[in-house]
Design a protein around this motif. Sequence first.
Motif, PDB file in Angstrom:
ATOM      1  N   LYS A  54       3.254   6.895  12.510  1.00  0.00           N
ATOM      2  CA  LYS A  54       2.749   5.362  12.394  1.00  0.00           C
ATOM      3  C   LYS A  54       1.223   5.263  13.021  1.00  0.00           C
ATOM      4  N   LEU A  55       0.680   3.976  12.527  1.00  0.00           N
ATOM      5  CA  LEU A  55      -0.642   3.947  12.711  1.00  0.00           C
ATOM      6  C   LEU A  55      -0.592   3.306  14.279  1.00  0.00           C
ATOM      7  N   GLY A  56      -1.853   3.647  14.871  1.00  0.00           N
ATOM      8  CA  GLY A  56      -1.865   2.694  16.142  1.00  0.00           C
ATOM      9  C   GLY A  56      -2.721   1.385  16.134  1.00  0.00           C
ATOM     10  N   ALA A  57      -3.549   1.747  14.971  1.00  0.00           N
ATOM     11  CA  ALA A  57      -4.448   0.461  14.502  1.00  0.00           C
ATOM     12  C   ALA A  57      -4.988   0.818  13.001  1.00  0.00           C
ATOM     13  N   GLY A  58      -5.384  -0.463  12.435  1.00  0.00           N
ATOM     14  CA  GLY A  58      -5.996  -0.380  11.156  1.00  0.00           C
ATOM     15  C   GLY A  58      -4.768  -0.613  10.215  1.00  0.00           C
ATOM     16  N   SER A  59      -5.361  -0.860   8.870  1.00  0.00           N
ATOM     17  CA  SER A  59      -4.282  -1.119   7.755  1.00  0.00           C
ATOM     18  C   SER A  59      -4.644  -0.459   6.441  1.00  0.00           C
ATOM     19  N   ILE A  60      -3.358  -0.166   5.766  1.00  0.00           N
ATOM     20  CA  ILE A  60      -3.476   0.697   4.272  1.00  0.00           C
ATOM     21  C   ILE A  60      -3.081  -0.530   3.355  1.00  0.00           C
ATOM     22  N   LEU A  61      -3.944  -0.461   2.139  1.00  0.00           N
ATOM     23  CA  LEU A  61      -3.496  -1.040   1.038  1.00  0.00           C
ATOM     24  C   LEU A  61      -3.331  -0.187  -0.057  1.00  0.00           C
ATOM     25  N   PHE A  62      -2.333  -0.430  -0.848  1.00  0.00           N
ATOM     26  CA  PHE A  62      -2.005   0.302  -1.968  1.00  0.00           C
ATOM     27  C   PHE A  62      -1.814  -0.675  -3.171  1.00  0.00           C
ATOM     28  N   ASN A  63      -2.547  -0.514  -4.093  1.00  0.00           N
ATOM     29  CA  ASN A  63      -2.350  -1.475  -5.143  1.00  0.00           C
ATOM     30  C   ASN A  63      -2.610  -2.849  -4.755  1.00  0.00           C
ATOM     31  N   GLY A  64      -3.418  -3.266  -3.710  1.00  0.00           N
ATOM     32  CA  GLY A  64      -3.560  -4.563  -3.008  1.00  0.00           C
ATOM     33  C   GLY A  64      -2.358  -5.019  -2.030  1.00  0.00           C
ATOM     34  N   LYS A  65      -1.358  -4.093  -2.038  1.00  0.00           N
ATOM     35  CA  LYS A  65      -0.459  -4.416  -1.201  1.00  0.00           C
ATOM     36  C   LYS A  65      -0.462  -3.870   0.177  1.00  0.00           C
ATOM     37  N   ASP A  66       0.061  -4.405   1.096  1.00  0.00           N
ATOM     38  CA  ASP A  66      -0.039  -3.796   2.622  1.00  0.00           C
ATOM     39  C   ASP A  66       0.949  -2.870   2.639  1.00  0.00           C
ATOM     40  N   ILE A  67       0.743  -1.669   2.930  1.00  0.00           N
ATOM     41  CA  ILE A  67       1.694  -0.629   3.086  1.00  0.00           C
ATOM     42  C   ILE A  67       1.863  -0.040   4.660  1.00  0.00           C
ATOM     43  N   THR A  68       1.017  -0.748   5.368  1.00  0.00           N
ATOM     44  CA  THR A  68       0.765  -0.160   6.789  1.00  0.00           C
ATOM     45  C   THR A  68       1.952   0.529   7.397  1.00  0.00           C
ATOM     46  N   LYS A  69       3.074  -0.521   7.349  1.00  0.00           N
ATOM     47  CA  LYS A  69       4.365  -0.327   8.124  1.00  0.00           C
ATOM     48  C   LYS A  69       5.461   0.261   7.329  1.00  0.00           C
ATOM     49  N   LEU A  70       5.136   0.840   6.144  1.00  0.00           N
ATOM     50  CA  LEU A  70       6.119   1.234   5.163  1.00  0.00           C
ATOM     51  C   LEU A  70       6.484   2.773   5.747  1.00  0.00           C
ATOM     52  N   PRO A  71       7.904   2.955   5.659  1.00  0.00           N
ATOM     53  CA  PRO A  71       8.295   4.377   5.776  1.00  0.00           C
ATOM     54  C   PRO A  71       8.237   5.200   4.792  1.00  0.00           C
ATOM     55  N   ALA A  72       8.112   6.388   4.642  1.00  0.00           N
ATOM     56  CA  ALA A  72       8.021   7.355   3.625  1.00  0.00           C
ATOM     57  C   ALA A  72       8.698   7.127   2.497  1.00  0.00           C
ATOM     58  N   HIS A  73      10.107   6.719   2.609  1.00  0.00           N
ATOM     59  CA  HIS A  73      10.895   6.602   1.260  1.00  0.00           C
ATOM     60  C   HIS A  73      10.298   5.372   0.569  1.00  0.00           C
ATOM     61  N   ASP A  74       9.882   4.403   1.154  1.00  0.00           N
ATOM     62  CA  ASP A  74       9.368   3.167   0.594  1.00  0.00           C
ATOM     63  C   ASP A  74       7.977   3.489  -0.055  1.00  0.00           C
ATOM     64  N   THR A  75       7.109   4.369   0.528  1.00  0.00           N
ATOM     65  CA  THR A  75       5.627   4.594  -0.123  1.00  0.00           C
ATOM     66  C   THR A  75       5.929   5.534  -1.402  1.00  0.00           C
ATOM     67  N   THR A  76       7.155   6.427  -1.315  1.00  0.00           N
ATOM     68  CA  THR A  76       7.331   7.348  -2.547  1.00  0.00           C
ATOM     69  C   THR A  76       7.921   6.280  -3.585  1.00  0.00           C
ATOM     70  N   LEU A  77       8.816   5.447  -3.186  1.00  0.00           N
ATOM     71  CA  LEU A  77       9.346   4.309  -4.364  1.00  0.00           C
ATOM     72  C   LEU A  77       8.138   3.493  -4.980  1.00  0.00           C
ATOM     73  N   LEU A  78       6.997   3.083  -4.358  1.00  0.00           N
ATOM     74  CA  LEU A  78       5.832   2.468  -4.693  1.00  0.00           C
ATOM     75  C   LEU A  78       4.804   3.188  -5.544  1.00  0.00           C
ATOM     76  N   GLY A  79       5.272   4.675  -5.508  1.00  0.00           N
ATOM     77  CA  GLY A  79       4.346   5.370  -6.502  1.00  0.00           C
ATOM     78  C   GLY A  79       3.443   6.376  -5.758  1.00  0.00           C
ATOM     79  N   ILE A  80       3.674   6.567  -4.447  1.00  0.00           N
ATOM     80  CA  ILE A  80       2.575   7.446  -3.871  1.00  0.00           C
ATOM     81  C   ILE A  80       3.616   8.959  -3.545  1.00  0.00           C
ATOM     82  N   ALA A  81       2.940   9.790  -4.380  1.00  0.00           N
ATOM     83  CA  ALA A  81       3.632  11.307  -4.112  1.00  0.00           C
ATOM     84  C   ALA A  81       2.846  11.971  -3.049  1.00  0.00           C
ATOM     85  N   HIS A  82       3.520  12.729  -2.255  1.00  0.00           N
ATOM     86  CA  HIS A  82       2.735  13.625  -1.202  1.00  0.00           C
ATOM     87  C   HIS A  82       3.224  14.899  -1.264  1.00  0.00           C
ATOM     88  N   VAL A  83       2.381  15.933  -1.411  1.00  0.00           N
ATOM     89  CA  VAL A  83       2.662  17.274  -1.623  1.00  0.00           C
ATOM     90  C   VAL A  83       2.078  17.891  -0.421  1.00  0.00           C
TER      91      VAL A  83
END
Length: 235
Positions: A54-83
């Motif tokens: 979790k972030l202590g501060a700041g924000s993260i945008l993916f494709n313009g959408k705020d994903i700052t608070k999304l858990p791993a499962h949801d970021t995967t479904l949005l199209g972010i793969a993490h190896v």
Amino acid sequence: MSLLELKNIETYYGKIQALKNISLTVNRGEIVTLIGSNGAGKSTTLKSVSGQVKLGAGSILFNGKDITKLPAHDTTLLGIAHVPEGRRIFPRMTVKENLMVGAFGVKNKKQVQEQLERVFSYFPKLKERLDQKGGTMSGGEQQMLAIGRALMMKPDLLMLDEPSMGLAPIIVEQIFEIIKELNNEGMTILLVEQNAYQALQIAHRGYVIQTGEIILQGPGEELLHNNQIREAYLA
Ligand code: ATP
């Protein structure tokens, strides 16, 4: 608009601040590398994006959408793969089973088959080893399987955490070739590496992180010839 944008992010492990005011962008079609030494905060940056910390501060945008608070499962479904670092394939599952885990978000059978074929085109060895248990393969093959598994979900962004770690130089060459090829075919890539020399050679842009802060950024080619970097990371 950037595909990925980190705005002034701060991440803590308890009271320890691992990331200080990190800002970074990845544009569609780019290879961006994040280099730095052991413990600098590279893995934490990727984990912050994919929602594993979790972030202590700041924000993260993916494709313009705020994903700052999304858990791993949801970021995967949005199209972010993490190896992740150390590959983390499932050692007791077969190559095929490992790949199918990566396809969990793909409902359509035909699409799964198409993705499998695509993965085999990059990694023909995986096709030959479909029934082999993941854990019995070499380090390089496991890295290929880990990347293949990530590709199964047809991500928009592929984040690779030290894919060259612990591999023989000739295998490292192969892995970097494949990363370049994936990018040539349109994949956007955020590449974390301690192997600064090779990473900067294939990256459009790079960021240097030191004790949780970005201290330098620029085109890969430029960083490759930067004296400060040459002394600290390319020696
Ligand atoms: P490496 O290549 O060794 O993974 P890195 O650049 O990826 O290095 P991080 O793993 O992101 O660095 O670690 C950044 C800082 O956060 C380090 O000081 C590390 O000790 C600390 N850290 C990482 N994970 C944890 C954790 N789970 N609990 C406490 N501190 C952690």
